[in-house]
Design a protein around this motif. Structure first.
Motif, PDB file in Angstrom:
ATOM      1  N   LYS A   1      35.795  38.698  30.925  1.00 26.72           N
ATOM      2  CA  LYS A   1      37.176  39.139  31.190  1.00 26.72           C
ATOM      3  C   LYS A   1      37.850  38.177  32.154  1.00 26.72           C
ATOM      4  O   LYS A   1      37.402  38.029  33.283  1.00 26.72           O
ATOM      5  N   TYR A   2      38.898  37.543  31.696  1.00 24.92           N
ATOM      6  CA  TYR A   2      39.660  36.612  32.524  1.00 24.92           C
ATOM      7  C   TYR A   2      41.074  37.139  32.739  1.00 24.92           C
ATOM      8  O   TYR A   2      41.592  37.894  31.921  1.00 24.92           O
ATOM      9  N   PHE A   3      41.692  36.701  33.817  1.00 25.30           N
ATOM     10  CA  PHE A   3      43.148  36.905  33.918  1.00 25.30           C
ATOM     11  C   PHE A   3      43.761  35.767  34.698  1.00 25.30           C
ATOM     12  O   PHE A   3      43.083  35.055  35.431  1.00 25.30           O
ATOM     13  N   GLN A   4      45.064  35.579  34.481  1.00 33.54           N
ATOM     14  CA  GLN A   4      45.796  34.640  35.321  1.00 33.54           C
ATOM     15  C   GLN A   4      47.187  35.190  35.601  1.00 33.54           C
ATOM     16  O   GLN A   4      47.709  36.016  34.860  1.00 33.54           O
ATOM     17  N   ILE A   5      47.752  34.731  36.702  1.00 31.10           N
ATOM     18  CA  ILE A   5      49.105  35.124  37.087  1.00 31.10           C
ATOM     19  C   ILE A   5      49.901  33.830  37.168  1.00 31.10           C
ATOM     20  O   ILE A   5      49.544  32.922  37.921  1.00 31.10           O
ATOM     21  N   CYS A   6      50.953  33.732  36.361  1.00 34.97           N
ATOM     22  CA  CYS A   6      51.607  32.434  36.217  1.00 34.97           C
ATOM     23  C   CYS A   6      53.021  32.602  35.688  1.00 34.97           C
ATOM     24  O   CYS A   6      53.462  33.702  35.403  1.00 34.97           O
TER      25      CYS A   6
ATOM     26  N   LEU B   1      42.679  46.148  40.956  1.00 35.08           N
ATOM     27  CA  LEU B   1      42.233  46.929  39.795  1.00 35.08           C
ATOM     28  C   LEU B   1      41.482  46.051  38.798  1.00 35.08           C
ATOM     29  O   LEU B   1      40.498  46.477  38.196  1.00 35.08           O
ATOM     30  N   LEU B   2      41.943  44.828  38.629  1.00 35.34           N
ATOM     31  CA  LEU B   2      41.286  43.932  37.674  1.00 35.34           C
ATOM     32  C   LEU B   2      39.943  43.443  38.213  1.00 35.34           C
ATOM     33  O   LEU B   2      38.956  43.382  37.480  1.00 35.34           O
ATOM     34  N   GLU B   3      39.914  43.117  39.490  1.00 35.26           N
ATOM     35  CA  GLU B   3      38.656  42.622  40.059  1.00 35.26           C
ATOM     36  C   GLU B   3      37.582  43.722  40.069  1.00 35.26           C
ATOM     37  O   GLU B   3      36.418  43.459  39.780  1.00 35.26           O
ATOM     38  N   GLU B   4      37.998  44.929  40.380  1.00 37.43           N
ATOM     39  CA  GLU B   4      37.042  46.049  40.388  1.00 37.43           C
ATOM     40  C   GLU B   4      36.408  46.283  39.025  1.00 37.43           C
ATOM     41  O   GLU B   4      35.329  46.852  38.922  1.00 37.43           O
ATOM     42  N   THR B   5      37.103  45.872  37.976  1.00 39.22           N
ATOM     43  CA  THR B   5      36.583  46.076  36.624  1.00 39.22           C
ATOM     44  C   THR B   5      36.039  44.774  36.028  1.00 39.22           C
ATOM     45  O   THR B   5      35.947  44.634  34.809  1.00 39.22           O
ATOM     46  N   GLY B   6      35.716  43.824  36.901  1.00 35.96           N
ATOM     47  CA  GLY B   6      35.007  42.627  36.444  1.00 35.96           C
ATOM     48  C   GLY B   6      35.866  41.535  35.826  1.00 35.96           C
ATOM     49  O   GLY B   6      35.353  40.660  35.136  1.00 35.96           O
ATOM     50  N   HIS B   7      37.163  41.560  36.063  1.00 34.13           N
ATOM     51  CA  HIS B   7      38.024  40.478  35.571  1.00 34.13           C
ATOM     52  C   HIS B   7      38.001  39.324  36.574  1.00 34.13           C
ATOM     53  O   HIS B   7      38.067  39.547  37.776  1.00 34.13           O
ATOM     54  N   GLU B   8      37.949  38.114  36.051  1.00 37.40           N
ATOM     55  CA  GLU B   8      37.907  36.933  36.913  1.00 37.40           C
ATOM     56  C   GLU B   8      39.210  36.153  36.793  1.00 37.40           C
ATOM     57  O   GLU B   8      39.668  35.865  35.692  1.00 37.40           O
TER      58      GLU B   8
END
Lengths: 479, 479
Positions: free
Chosen positions: B130-135, B54-61
């Motif tokens: 738009k960035y995201f991380q999983i941590c 969902l995040l990648e489809e909306t341009g989040h890196e």
């Protein structure tokens, strides 16, 4: 733009990871910590996908263990804590409270996993058991740090931990682990040598350590993977015992093996060139970049044609970027995507649009080929395998060209004093005293001895004591 | 085997995550830390796959930022540090050295990312970003901890951070984030209400916070996602300025939004039953378990038939386990796989083998159906969608049955004093004083007000001051 090969290598490496937006390093106020930027994160992800697959195919199960280790747990295996105590970070406060028990940031997870194995594993029927996790570990490095190579937060630690009912089964696992890493590095086209580390350089708490080393462009060896036979040292400390088939109780036998982002550092360094990254097609975040080339009058024609090509390639499952940025020249774009190591570029202008062709440019050879559309996909596929083979062959040529067997100490010293660098192999009697003295004399560090008998060359005398050369010792400048 | 609904819910939850081998909790010497075991890790992985998509489809890196934050960085935004200072873990020593600068274990990453945005973002042309991380993040919780729900190491923090050229664009992003989470929870069949948190409960440093809450089986609300309009507070503190279209410089506008393993806690709690987990087919690590049923005489016949069925299903891409363990009865196996929540079970014995059928048992309804082989795959597909719909419908019925609108304070108090639990909605004038007093009187915590106008019921007077009810306030017992 620094040169990759030779003394400027470090500069080149820092240049390429910044320019290609792989890893932001050296601008964070904590030494030895960096950021995986989006492009670098994708390379990392693709590399991890390969190792995950290899581990899952061989029955390894992924888990996630806590980061914080109480001092009492870390201290249980005495050799282990001695090996790590000077490089552990300690958490001492929560808010404004001082903690009752100091907590270490995990330097590795043998201790935590052993604690859980004592709870989870009761019978030999559950064995062998193979776990792995991918996580951050921390080392308080006092030496100079280097991006991805010597960091304080190792962000891409893949540690596997296995448990076995017998020593023999643990040794079988060591062979499996070596085979997994061999395949892994081979898929990445990274060349390596495998050595059994000398006793003075094994993992803290292990019976022995086998290591994979590669050779970076500055001819220093980089350890990129290690495999440890832990024996029963941790299971005795943590009381991990199982009931065997004959109903007696015995301590479990363990192995552990790890890789880190050094693999990605090696991938970048070994395959790159002075123009930037050169990514193997199986880990490149972008398979193909299309650069449309047009003057205003023909833009519409060219772009229509480009859109069709784009669609065809997306349908074939490729990750494509069409670089249609208005403000930049084609030359700038070529340069831009070369730095980022995209394996294949398609230049498409009026000529191509009129002749139903594309001009394909390989990143590795920079060779240009005009290809009719109906051959495009097969040509791309061929180029992809050919790039992979080429990178792999170059990498092996590099390491093989820089390994030298010398049976005489004077000769070795003369070479090294004249500036020779690489992996030096000398006959060795196997005694620690001689091994350590070699390090001192030559100024190289010992990597250890081959694990395959047939890699032991000749039948010469130990270069130091003149005693029987039972094996060879490998030495190199190292990271 | 505790009961899921009601007061024993906590016991049920701890029972199910242990028995189903999801998450090992409460046996580690550091409070609030747990282990994702292989089965739980796979559920977690599948859940993360959905949000990543969902995040990648909306341009989040996706990126990865350092874990350690120097005190000076964490302190830069004053509201932020005030909100977190009592729950931050501090690293003070490396080996035996005392560190010059204390390092926090990240409680969240707005500060670090802002520091990098100041380096990376120069022009409005780069925006939005738009960035995201999983941590993992860390909170020194002094309250009682609960597995996955209130932990000290939050191992599954997905934090997104975005940067915008204007307030309007940041608000548009808030709407996008709410939509992403809506889809995410919907794909997991988790029911929720969305509320704008009252000012006294917003994120430290934000202009406002929108939260997703679900209702656990003990009728306490669990916050499962938050979306923050950060405004320019961090970008002012960290000097994140860009050149705008009109060539003036301005501070960037930010948003951030996060979820954690609480999503998985909700998934487990809301869909489970007294027999164990009940996993939605799109996140279940095992799609189908086959239990062969035979006496010694017919074993060979049955197992041949089972092998064929197994092959057919693997060819269709399903993850299958054939439970052919010798030492356990079919009854034990049914129980074993029910606890683990496998959506579909196939019982196959002589009867099925002779009649070319399988007996399909759904985990949710436990309904049994005998199906001819040529209808097997379509029946499985139908069952999978039907299970998903059923779980989703049950979840929505649960929350809707437990939301109540009451316009009179005495009535509300009477209900609550008589033991009513759920999400209470009352008319509210919008003033903090009245909101806080409601919390005190009712003994529930405020969740906030609807973000959609049409969720505001009636036109009643504030239950506290009798002033104009401008909106409604939601209250519940919370985690």
């Amino acid at each position: 733009m620094p040169t990759r090969i030779g003394e400027k290598f470090s500069e080149w490496f820092e240049w390429v990871i910044e320019e290609a937006e792989v890893y932001d390093y050296g601008r964070y106020p904590v030494k030895g910590c960096g950021v995986w930027r989006p492009y670098g994160f994708k390379i990392r992800w693709n590399v991890l996908k390969i190792i995950r697959k290899l581990l899952e195919e061989t029955g390894h199960e992924e888990i996630l263990l806590p980061l914080l280790i109480p001092r009492s747990v870390l201290e249980k295996e005495k050799e282990h804590i001695r090996g790590f105590e000077e490089e552990v970070y300690w958490v001492t406060h929560g808010g404004s409270d001082e903690l009752d028990v100091k907590l270490a940031l995990r330097p590795t997870s043998e201790t935590i996993l052993s604690l859980y194995e004592a709870l989870w594993i009761k019978s030999y029927k559950q064995l062998p058991k193979k776990y792995f996790q991918i996580c951050s570990i921390f080392r308080y490095e006092t030496k100079a740090t280097k991006p991805m190579i010597r960091v304080r937060e190792v962000t891409t630690f893949k540690e596997a931990h296995t448990a076995h009912a017998s020593f023999e089964d643990a040794e079988r696992q060591i062979a499996e682990a070596v085979e997994i890493y061999r395949k892994f590095f081979n898929e990445l086209g990274i060349s390596f040598i495998i050595s059994k580390r000398p006793d003075w350089d094994k993992f803290a708490g292990a019976l022995y350590t086998i290591a994979f080393d590669t050779l970076l462009p500055d001819k220093r060896a980089l350890q990129i993977g290690t495999v440890h036979l832990l024996g029963q040292s941790f299971t005795k400390a943590f009381e991990v015992r199982v009931q065997l088939k004959d109903e007696t109780l015995d301590y479990v036998w363990q192995t552990s093996y790890g890789i880190s982002e050094r693999v990605i550092a090696a991938l970048i360094s070994i395959h790159g060139d002075d123009r930037g990254l050169m990514l193997p097609p199986n880990v490149a975040p972008i398979d193909i970049v299309i650069v449309p080339i047009y003057s205003v009058e023909v833009k519409r024609n060219v772009m229509e044609y480009v859109d069709n090509i784009h669609k065809m390639l997306v349908d074939h499952g490729y990750n494509i970027v069409v670089d249609d940025r208005e403000d930049y020249s084609p030359g700038y774009k070529f340069f831009y995507w070369e730095i980022r190591g995209v394996p294949i570029r398609l230049d498409i202008g009026l000529r191509e649009a009129s002749s139903n062709t594309v001009t394909m440019v390989r990143r590795d050879t920079r060779e240009k080929l005009e290809i009719p559309i109906d051959k495009m996909v097969s040509s791309i596929e061929n180029a992809r395998s050919s790039i992979m083979e080429n990178l792999r062959a170059r990498a092996w040529k590099w390491i093989n060209d820089n390994i030298l067997y010398v049976k005489d100490m004077d000769e070795a010293l003369k070479m090294v004093n004249n500036g020779w660098r690489g992996i030096l192999q000398v006959p060795w009697c196997g005694r620690a005293k001689c091994g350590l003295e070699m390090e001192d004399k030559i100024g190289f560090r010992t990597l250890g001895s081959p694990i395959d008998e047939d890699e032991v060359i000749g039948n010469h005398k130990c270069v130091l004591c003149g005693g029987e050369g039972k094996t060879i010792m490998r030495l190199a400048k190292t990271y």
